[in-house]
Design a protein around this motif. Structure first.
Motif, PDB file in Angstrom:
ATOM      1  N   ARG A 131       0.441   3.876   2.950  1.00  0.00           N
ATOM      2  CA  ARG A 131       0.111   2.740   3.827  1.00  0.00           C
ATOM      3  C   ARG A 131       0.289   1.421   3.082  1.00  0.00           C
ATOM      4  O   ARG A 131       0.770   0.433   3.642  1.00  0.00           O
ATOM      5  N   GLU A 173       3.882   0.499   2.882  1.00  0.00           N
ATOM      6  CA  GLU A 173       4.409   0.020   4.160  1.00  0.00           C
ATOM      7  C   GLU A 173       3.968  -1.418   4.467  1.00  0.00           C
ATOM      8  O   GLU A 173       4.694  -2.166   5.112  1.00  0.00           O
ATOM      9  N   LYS A 174       2.788  -1.812   3.997  1.00  0.00           N
ATOM     10  CA  LYS A 174       2.239  -3.129   4.346  1.00  0.00           C
ATOM     11  C   LYS A 174       2.550  -4.216   3.320  1.00  0.00           C
ATOM     12  O   LYS A 174       2.371  -5.399   3.602  1.00  0.00           O
TER      13      LYS A 174
END
Length: 236
Positions: A195, A198-199
């Motif tokens: 995550r 991805e961010k």
């Protein structure tokens, strides 16, 4: 560092560079050598004036005998060259290595582990350690400035990322030793979840170290570099 031709949106250069030389061990010998060269110039000019002129001021001012001056010049040149050679020998070689691994975050999920290493043969002490966060969708020019680890953590948590679940960042204090082993052993810088990858488009780490002769070296690394490459490991 030469920034000619670089645009605001270009990422920082990742090449290692020397940012400061030791004033005592580098500048002082050069200053001494420069003074001796000036004395040599003065004595050479003085030797070419007439004997009568050397009885008048300022030509009667003799700073050093030529024999002593030659010896001092040889010592000074040797010291400068020896220092330059030794500085190259003890120079640290900073590098980064990342790999997917388990056991670094909660739930034993896969995490992108990034470590720093000193590939030189001698120890280097950390002088400064800063971070710069570029969130997904941001440009380099619009990203946050260089900050310390605690401020970077605050910025990341404000973006919805959770410490110990999505990431962990190690804070290195001033003077922390990076041992020069000449191997690929790394010291953990941080671990990042899928995550997080991805961010966050980029998480730059800027480390500045001082070597054993007092010179300072700096290198910037992107912790997210190669994290998205399937050749290293799947993200699932």
């Amino acid at each position: 560092m030469n920034n000619a031709g670089r645009r605001p949106d270009d990422p920082p250069s990742e090449a290692q560079r020397r940012v400061r030389r030791s004033p005592l061990l580098f500048t002082a010998p050069l200053v001494l050598l420069g003074l001796l060269v000036l004395v040599l110039f003065w004595e050479a000019v003085r030797a070419n004036v007439t004997a009568d002129a050397r009885t008048e001021w300022p030509w009667r001012l003799q700073l050093l005998e030529m024999e002593a001056l030659g010896s001092l010049l040889a010592v000074a040149v040797g010291a400068v060259l020896a220092r330059a050679q030794y500085a190259r020998t003890v120079r640290p070689y900073l590098g980064w290595r990342g790999a997917w691994a388990k056991g670094l975050l909660k739930a034993d999920a896969q995490a992108w582990r990034v470590g720093i290493l000193n590939g030189g043969q001698h120890i280097a002490a950390i002088e400064a350690f800063d971070c710069r966060v570029v969130l997904a969708g941001e440009t380099e020019s619009g990203a946050a400035p260089w900050v310390d680890v605690s401020e970077a953590v605050a910025e990341l948590t404000a973006a919805g990322l959770v410490v110990a679940e999505d990431f962990q960042l190690v804070e290195f204090g001033r003077g922390f030793p990076l041992v020069g082993t000449g191997s690929y052993e790394t010291v953990l810088v941080g671990a990042f979840s899928k995550r997080f990858v991805e961010k966050v488009d980029a998480l730059y780490v800027r480390v500045r170290v001082t070597d054993v002769v007092g010179d300072s070296h700096e290198r910037i690394g992107d912790c997210m570099k190669s994290a998205r490459g399937v050749v290293h490991a799947p993200l699932d």
